[in-house]
Design an enzyme around this catalytic site. Structure first.
Site, mmCIF file in Angstrom:
data_model
loop_
_atom_site.group_PDB
_atom_site.id
_atom_site.type_symbol
_atom_site.label_atom_id
_atom_site.label_comp_id
_atom_site.label_asym_id
_atom_site.label_seq_id
_atom_site.Cartn_x
_atom_site.Cartn_y
_atom_site.Cartn_z
ATOM 1 N N GLY A 134 0.821 -1.205 0.000
ATOM 2 C CA GLY A 134 0.000 0.000 0.000
ATOM 3 C C GLY A 134 0.855 1.255 0.000
ATOM 4 N N GLY A 135 2.039 1.176 -0.604
ATOM 5 C CA GLY A 135 2.991 2.282 -0.533
ATOM 6 C C GLY A 135 2.811 3.360 -1.571
ATOM 7 N N GLY B 222 -1.262 7.794 0.274
ATOM 8 C CA GLY B 222 -1.600 8.001 1.677
ATOM 9 C C GLY B 222 -0.460 7.777 2.647
ATOM 10 C CB SER C 18 -22.973 -7.972 0.918
ATOM 11 O OG SER C 18 -21.689 -7.484 0.539
ATOM 12 C CE1 TYR D 215 -11.431 -0.558 13.181
ATOM 13 C CE2 TYR D 215 -11.283 1.836 13.264
ATOM 14 C CZ TYR D 215 -11.340 0.661 12.540
ATOM 15 O OH TYR D 215 -11.292 0.699 11.166
ATOM 16 C CE LYS E 57 -6.288 -2.068 9.692
ATOM 17 N NZ LYS E 57 -5.021 -1.817 8.973
ATOM 18 N N PRO F 123 -6.819 8.932 14.089
ATOM 19 C CG PRO F 123 -8.364 10.587 14.659
ATOM 20 C CD PRO F 123 -7.654 9.394 15.215
#
Length: 321
Positions: free
Chosen positions: A52-53, A56, A143, A185, A200, A228
């Site tokens: 995921g680099g 973000g 779903s 969380y 997670k 966040p």
């Protein structure tokens, strides 16, 4: 007068979290420092894989590691995005960033990705499992496909990358630092993100288990739970109307959201030899949000000094248990 004050206090405590932090004066005490924290060259001759680099938080991690000397490989499904990011960071830092396409949900694709990485750079010294998928949704509207998608990316994807790399590293007798990016969380659970919370939490159990089992092979496993931090992609799915950002800030004791570069500095430290005795750790990085929302009486911070005088007088008058 007393009944009226009681009604006011009930209203303040249950319906007006924003009163406490409307001006957020405390923010000035917690300015973000976004330059690289570690010494230049800390990651010289090191290879870092960041899933995921391309965007973000993963992009911010790649920038920092590359600035510190690492040869980085960024991996995700969208090769065009990866290539653009790799070129931009390479030109910025002067260190090569490689783009390797990989769908972490597919064990065969993960194996092929690692084959390609080995040919480019050899096996990595640093592995950051950052790829994620999430969205807000009432659980009764989920779903099976929506559930499966998040579990596949977050839990299965992390497991496939970690286990495939771990086996190869063990075979080559090469040590490495593994780091997983989860969330606050994962510890508490959370409504409206049940697939993410479950996935997670599973990632954390996996990494703590491997920290105990694979230390003998020279492998460290650690976890960061960010609070966040604004990024375009994540906030578009988690806060599509923008209505929740102020609520989030109001309940963070430091009075602001985190910055991607702040997380990147923590990632770099935990992945470096400066943290070589750190393994099995779970670091909460959230400006105090978790403890703020967890405490039974924390909303009393909205009570003014004058209101406290009234409450204290009422308490002193109370007799018996």
């Amino acid at each position: 007068m007393t009944d009226h004050v009681c009604l006011q206090l009930q209203s303040w405590l249950h319906g007006s979290a924003g009163l406490w932090s409307s001006s957020l004066p405390q923010t000035g005490f917690f300015p973000p420092l976004e330059n690289a924290m570690l010494l230049s060259g800390t990651f010289n001759n090191r290879v870092a894989l960041i899933t995921g680099g391309g965007t973000g938080l993963g992009r911010a991690m790649t920038v920092t590691l590359s600035q510190l000397g690492a040869q980085c490989i960024i991996a995700s499904r969208k090769l065009e995005v990866l290539q653009q990011t790799a070129e931009e960071i390479s030109s910025q830092t002067g260190n090569k960033v490689h783009a390797v396409q990989c769908d972490v949900r597919d064990p065969q694709a993960v194996s092929q990705c690692i084959d390609q990485m080995e040919a480019l750079t050899g096996l990595p010294d640093v592995i950051i499992n950052n790829a994620a998928g999430n969205f807000v949704c009432p659980s009764e509207r989920l779903s099976p496909n929506a559930w499966q998608t998040v579990i596949d990316i977050v839990l299965n994807g992390t497991a496939f990358v970690t286990l495939e790399l771990g086996k190869r590293l063990i075979q080559k007798q090469k040590g490495a630092s593994f780091l997983a990016i989860t969330t606050i969380y994962a510890e508490s659970g959370s409504g409206f993100v049940a697939p993410s919370a479950s996935a997670k939490a599973g990632v954390e159990a996996l990494y703590k288990s491997l920290a105990a089992e694979w230390g003998r092979y020279g492998h460290r496993f650690n976890i960061i739970q960010p609070g966040p931090i604004r990024t375009k992609g994540a906030f578009s799915r988690m806060d599509p109307t923008g209505a929740f950002e102020k609520v989030k800030i109001d309940r963070i004791p430091t009075g602001r959201l985190g910055k991607p570069a702040e997380l990147a500095n923590l990632v770099a430290y935990m992945s470096s030899d400066y943290a070589s005795w750190m393994s099995g750790a779970v670091i909460r990085f959230d400006g105090g949000e978790y403890v703020s929302i967890a405490g039974e009486f924390n909303e009393l911070r909205s009570v003014t000094p004058d209101q406290w005088k009234v409450m204290e007088a009422m308490i002193r008058k109370t007799k018996g248990s």
